[in-house]
Design a protein around this motif. Sequence first.
Motif, PDB file in Angstrom:
ATOM      1  N   ASP A  97       8.848  41.925  57.871  1.00  0.00           N
ATOM      2  CA  ASP A  97       8.494  43.128  58.638  1.00  0.00           C
ATOM      3  C   ASP A  97       9.392  44.304  58.275  1.00  0.00           C
ATOM      4  N   GLY A  98       9.748  44.382  56.989  1.00  0.00           N
ATOM      5  CA  GLY A  98      10.548  45.492  56.506  1.00  0.00           C
ATOM      6  C   GLY A  98      12.037  45.364  56.777  1.00  0.00           C
ATOM      7  N   THR A  99      12.455  44.242  57.393  1.00  0.00           N
ATOM      8  CA  THR A  99      13.863  44.055  57.727  1.00  0.00           C
ATOM      9  C   THR A  99      14.466  42.958  56.858  1.00  0.00           C
ATOM     10  N   PRO A 100      15.432  43.298  56.022  1.00  0.00           N
ATOM     11  CA  PRO A 100      16.059  42.271  55.160  1.00  0.00           C
ATOM     12  C   PRO A 100      17.081  41.433  55.924  1.00  0.00           C
ATOM     13  N   ASP A 101      17.248  40.210  55.475  1.00  0.00           N
ATOM     14  CA  ASP A 101      18.352  39.387  55.978  1.00  0.00           C
ATOM     15  C   ASP A 101      19.669  40.034  55.547  1.00  0.00           C
ATOM     16  N   PRO A 102      20.740  39.770  56.268  1.00  0.00           N
ATOM     17  CA  PRO A 102      22.053  40.266  55.818  1.00  0.00           C
ATOM     18  C   PRO A 102      22.464  39.581  54.523  1.00  0.00           C
ATOM     19  N   ILE A 103      23.191  40.297  53.699  1.00  0.00           N
ATOM     20  CA  ILE A 103      23.722  39.746  52.444  1.00  0.00           C
ATOM     21  C   ILE A 103      25.103  39.190  52.734  1.00  0.00           C
ATOM     22  N   ARG A 104      25.277  37.903  52.448  1.00  0.00           N
ATOM     23  CA  ARG A 104      26.542  37.244  52.756  1.00  0.00           C
ATOM     24  C   ARG A 104      27.143  36.621  51.505  1.00  0.00           C
ATOM     25  N   PHE A 105      28.453  36.740  51.388  1.00  0.00           N
ATOM     26  CA  PHE A 105      29.166  36.132  50.258  1.00  0.00           C
ATOM     27  C   PHE A 105      30.630  35.978  50.625  1.00  0.00           C
ATOM     28  N   ASP A 106      31.334  35.255  49.807  1.00  0.00           N
ATOM     29  CA  ASP A 106      32.744  34.995  50.043  1.00  0.00           C
ATOM     30  C   ASP A 106      33.544  35.396  48.812  1.00  0.00           C
ATOM     31  N   LEU A 107      34.635  36.132  49.002  1.00  0.00           N
ATOM     32  CA  LEU A 107      35.500  36.554  47.905  1.00  0.00           C
ATOM     33  C   LEU A 107      36.738  35.669  47.868  1.00  0.00           C
ATOM     34  N   ALA A 108      37.056  35.159  46.684  1.00  0.00           N
ATOM     35  CA  ALA A 108      38.238  34.301  46.537  1.00  0.00           C
ATOM     36  C   ALA A 108      39.520  35.092  46.748  1.00  0.00           C
ATOM     37  N   ASN A 109      39.499  36.364  46.367  1.00  0.00           N
ATOM     38  CA  ASN A 109      40.665  37.244  46.528  1.00  0.00           C
ATOM     39  C   ASN A 109      40.181  38.632  46.910  1.00  0.00           C
ATOM     40  N   GLY A 110      41.117  39.474  47.326  1.00  0.00           N
ATOM     41  CA  GLY A 110      40.757  40.839  47.643  1.00  0.00           C
ATOM     42  C   GLY A 110      40.259  41.580  46.405  1.00  0.00           C
ATOM     43  N   ALA A 111      39.298  42.487  46.581  1.00  0.00           N
ATOM     44  CA  ALA A 111      38.710  43.219  45.469  1.00  0.00           C
ATOM     45  C   ALA A 111      38.804  44.721  45.715  1.00  0.00           C
ATOM     46  N   GLU A 112      39.056  45.459  44.646  1.00  0.00           N
ATOM     47  CA  GLU A 112      39.128  46.909  44.722  1.00  0.00           C
ATOM     48  C   GLU A 112      37.744  47.535  44.739  1.00  0.00           C
ATOM     49  N   SER A 113      36.807  46.911  44.034  1.00  0.00           N
ATOM     50  CA  SER A 113      35.443  47.426  43.997  1.00  0.00           C
ATOM     51  C   SER A 113      34.463  46.252  43.990  1.00  0.00           C
ATOM     52  N   VAL A 114      33.421  46.368  44.828  1.00  0.00           N
ATOM     53  CA  VAL A 114      32.405  45.314  44.952  1.00  0.00           C
ATOM     54  C   VAL A 114      31.029  45.963  44.854  1.00  0.00           C
ATOM     55  N   TYR A 115      30.177  45.403  43.991  1.00  0.00           N
ATOM     56  CA  TYR A 115      28.811  45.874  43.836  1.00  0.00           C
ATOM     57  C   TYR A 115      27.854  44.704  44.039  1.00  0.00           C
ATOM     58  N   VAL A 116      26.778  44.962  44.746  1.00  0.00           N
ATOM     59  CA  VAL A 116      25.748  43.956  44.955  1.00  0.00           C
ATOM     60  C   VAL A 116      24.446  44.471  44.346  1.00  0.00           C
ATOM     61  N   GLN A 117      23.844  43.681  43.474  1.00  0.00           N
ATOM     62  CA  GLN A 117      22.568  44.041  42.864  1.00  0.00           C
ATOM     63  C   GLN A 117      21.473  43.140  43.423  1.00  0.00           C
ATOM     64  N   VAL A 118      20.347  43.746  43.780  1.00  0.00           N
ATOM     65  CA  VAL A 118      19.229  43.026  44.383  1.00  0.00           C
ATOM     66  C   VAL A 118      18.079  42.964  43.388  1.00  0.00           C
ATOM     67  N   TYR A 119      17.418  41.791  43.310  1.00  0.00           N
ATOM     68  CA  TYR A 119      16.293  41.572  42.399  1.00  0.00           C
ATOM     69  C   TYR A 119      15.108  41.010  43.181  1.00  0.00           C
ATOM     70  N   ASP A 120      13.895  41.296  42.676  1.00  0.00           N
ATOM     71  CA  ASP A 120      12.711  40.758  43.354  1.00  0.00           C
ATOM     72  C   ASP A 120      12.418  39.338  42.875  1.00  0.00           C
ATOM     73  N   GLY A 121      11.309  38.782  43.350  1.00  0.00           N
ATOM     74  CA  GLY A 121      10.962  37.411  43.022  1.00  0.00           C
ATOM     75  C   GLY A 121      10.666  37.182  41.562  1.00  0.00           C
TER      76      GLY A 121
END
Length: 228
Positions: free
Chosen positions: A105-129
């Motif tokens: 219904d147009g609402t995405p699930d939250p994106i969840r992940f775990d980082l092993a260490n602290g990061a200065e910059s984080v990018y998330v790329q989304v792809y379709d099916g």
Amino acid sequence: MTVMSVSDVYSQASTPQTQDNSVMGKEDFLTLLVAQLQHQDPLNPSESTEFTAQLAQFSSLEQLQNIDATLNGFEVYQSTLNNIESSGFIGKTVTAAGSMIAVNDGTPDPIRFDLANGAESVYVQVYDGYGDFVTDIQAGALPAGEQQMAWDGEDSTGAVVEDGIYTFTVMAMNTNGDVVHSTSYTTGTVTGIDYKSGATKLLMNDREIPISSVIRIEETPSEENSQS
């Protein structure tokens, strides 16, 4: 241990078991023992101690086969019990290893992940099916540990995406430009259980999640609680 479906258990119980003739069983052992007694030299019979030892070997063989049959029955029982208990996942919110997110219904699930260490910059790329690029999200600097990000459900042009299953990848780097390891998670409400592949899988809408990948099970919040 292999997880079997309930139907597999009943079919196994009703299917005749084939015997492996390459392995000597207790019937073969007894036949050889009787043949030995029939063909021994009456003037030089086998010593009683030797005969007793052979009988002890036969008894041990029979006991081992009985133990093996008992363990096989226990494995079938345990598999059936696991499959029945897995039905308790239905209606629960499950977090598992994976990188799938659903848009409903147009609402995405939250994106969840775990980082092993602290990061200065984080990018998330989304792809379709189909594996085609949809959009990227800049998260900036993030500390080590479990993270949750929101996606507005729009592609890189600002158009609202269609409902369906999407995947994401996480790229994180520290202040030295080194890659920070990340583990992606997928979250959703279990709507059913699938046994047909021989491995128990949780159904979350159009997603199939191996039960072995589950890391968290939670009660699904009601609509009243989510709105308050």
